[in-house]
Design an enzyme around this catalytic site. Structure first.
Site, short mmCIF file in Angstrom:
data_model
loop_
_atom_site.label_atom_id
_atom_site.label_comp_id
_atom_site.label_asym_id
_atom_site.label_seq_id
_atom_site.Cartn_x
_atom_site.Cartn_y
_atom_site.Cartn_z
N SER A 8 0.83 -1.20 0.00
CA SER A 8 0.00 0.00 0.00
C SER A 8 0.87 1.26 0.00
CB SER A 8 -0.90 0.01 1.23
OG SER A 8 -1.43 1.31 1.39
N HIS A 33 -1.12 -1.50 -4.20
CA HIS A 33 -2.38 -1.13 -3.56
C HIS A 33 -2.45 0.39 -3.43
CE1 HIS A 33 -5.90 -2.15 -1.07
NE2 HIS A 33 -5.54 -1.14 -0.29
N ASP A 35 -4.69 3.48 -2.15
CA ASP A 35 -5.78 3.83 -1.23
C ASP A 35 -6.28 5.24 -1.50
OD1 ASP A 35 -6.05 1.57 0.60
OD2 ASP A 35 -4.00 2.03 1.21
N MET A 37 -8.92 8.10 -0.49
CA MET A 37 -9.80 8.49 0.63
C MET A 37 -10.37 9.87 0.38
SD MET A 37 -7.38 7.40 3.79
CE MET A 37 -6.66 5.77 3.92
N HIS A 66 -8.22 0.86 -4.18
CA HIS A 66 -9.17 0.68 -3.08
C HIS A 66 -9.85 2.02 -2.82
CE1 HIS A 66 -9.57 -0.24 1.55
NE2 HIS A 66 -10.74 -0.15 0.94
N MET A 68 -12.01 4.29 -0.90
CA MET A 68 -12.69 4.57 0.36
C MET A 68 -13.39 5.91 0.20
SD MET A 68 -9.68 3.21 2.87
CE MET A 68 -8.47 3.33 1.56
N MET A 137 -11.54 -5.67 5.42
CA MET A 137 -10.76 -4.73 6.22
C MET A 137 -10.46 -5.37 7.57
SD MET A 137 -10.19 -2.04 4.38
CE MET A 137 -9.17 -1.36 5.70
N GLY A 142 -9.12 4.18 6.92
CA GLY A 142 -8.88 5.62 7.07
C GLY A 142 -7.43 5.97 7.32
N GLY A 144 -3.17 4.33 7.74
CA GLY A 144 -2.22 3.23 7.76
C GLY A 144 -1.68 3.07 9.18
N GLY A 145 -0.94 2.01 9.40
CA GLY A 145 -0.23 1.83 10.66
C GLY A 145 -1.08 1.47 11.86
N ASP A 175 -6.65 -6.29 4.46
CA ASP A 175 -6.07 -4.95 4.44
C ASP A 175 -6.11 -4.35 5.84
OD1 ASP A 175 -5.21 -2.44 3.79
OD2 ASP A 175 -6.90 -1.94 2.48
N GLY A 176 -4.91 -4.14 6.39
CA GLY A 176 -4.81 -3.43 7.65
C GLY A 176 -4.07 -4.19 8.73
N GLY A 177 -2.93 -3.65 9.12
CA GLY A 177 -2.19 -4.23 10.25
C GLY A 177 -1.55 -5.56 9.98
N GLY A 197 1.20 -1.93 4.19
CA GLY A 197 1.73 -0.58 4.01
C GLY A 197 2.93 -0.36 4.88
C1 DX5 Z 1 -6.40 1.68 5.53
C2 DX5 Z 1 -5.93 1.35 4.13
C3 DX5 Z 1 -4.81 0.39 4.11
C4 DX5 Z 1 -3.55 0.85 4.80
C5 DX5 Z 1 -2.80 -0.35 5.29
O1 DX5 Z 1 -7.54 2.45 5.46
O2 DX5 Z 1 -6.97 0.80 3.36
O3 DX5 Z 1 -4.54 -0.07 2.80
O4 DX5 Z 1 -2.73 1.61 3.97
O5 DX5 Z 1 -1.73 0.09 6.02
P1 DX5 Z 1 -1.00 -0.83 7.10
O6 DX5 Z 1 -0.49 -2.03 6.38
O7 DX5 Z 1 0.06 0.06 7.62
O8 DX5 Z 1 -2.05 -1.19 8.13
ZN ZN Z 2 -6.49 -0.27 1.38
#
Ligand code: DX5
Ligand code: ZN
Length: 221
Positions: A8, A33, A35, A37, A66, A68, A137, A142, A144-145, A175-177, A197
């Protein structure tokens, strides 16, 4: 199923975005990926069409976009035009999900449906046959990290079971963490497309991190 890493770029160094995209390509990640938003569907605003368009010549990898954003049907043409290969929309953000999926496929692109952590799998019941990928998800979208929500592992497992019962051999993206320390559990539950990400992008270490994560993924059978 084929395991795919989708780094990401939200976590990339935006001053050198082209190089970051080239690095994960060179490391062997098959997807990128992206993102998007809008500050409405999710609290934050990231980037949009011009950034995607400028990245398109840098890599031939799959642009995994993706969205959002609220009411994404307004922008399907634009994201197709700037180089998306796979467009994922949130079920929660579409008043007419079936129509949006048709629109994406009519553009000749693959489509995905994303679900927030609290959204039940039954939202997918009547669109599975016209969807190429489901994105679960594993954080609230919303930012990363964030930390992986442990309850999501069982949700991934339930989705894989549901797809198997219907004879559908479909990609499940998470996706996420996700990082090298928990990716095996996510794969074991039935996911096969991994977004990462913050576990990939880091100053001077992006290529190495991507390679390491793919090694861990490939070691899992
Ligand atoms: C969150 C995004 C993710 C995010 C993942 O809303 O959709 O794609 O960038 O980031 P990490 O891998 O750091 O959780
Ligand atoms: Zn994403």
């Amino acid at each position: 199923m084929k395991k795919i890493l989708s780094p990401s770029i939200l976590a990339a160094d935006f001053t050198r975005l082209g190089q970051e995209a080239a690095d994960v390509d060179e490391a062997g990640a098959e997807y990128l990926h992206i993102d998007v938003m809008d500050g409405m569907f999710v609290p934050s605003i990231s980037f949009g069409m011009p950034v995607i368009k400028s990245l398109r010549p840098v890599t031939g990898r799959v642009f995994d976009v993706h969205l959002m954003i609220e009411d994404p049907q307004r922008y399907i043409d634009d994201f197709a035009a700037c180089g998306a290969d796979l467009i994922t929309v949130h079920a929660e953000a579409c008043r007419h999900l079936d129509r949006v999926l048709n629109m994406i496929r009519e553009k000749g692109l693959r489509c995905g449906v994303a679900l927030n952590p609290a959204t039940p799998l039954c939202m997918l019941d009547h669109v599975l046959t016209k969807t190429d990928m489901i994105l679960l998800m594993t954080v609230n979208p919303g930012f990363g990290g964030q930390k992986y929500i442990p309850e999501m592992t069982e949700k991934i497992r339930s989705l894989r079971t549901m797809l198997n019962e219907r004879g559908l051999d479909m990609d499940i993206e998470v996706d996420g963490g996700v990082s090298a320390s928990n990716v095996a559990a996510v794969l074991e539950a039935g996911a096969n497309v991994i977004v990462a990400g913050s576990a990939v992008f880091a100053p001077g270490k992006t290529k190495e991190n991507a390679r390491h994560l793919m090694e861990v993924m490939n070691a899992y059978e």
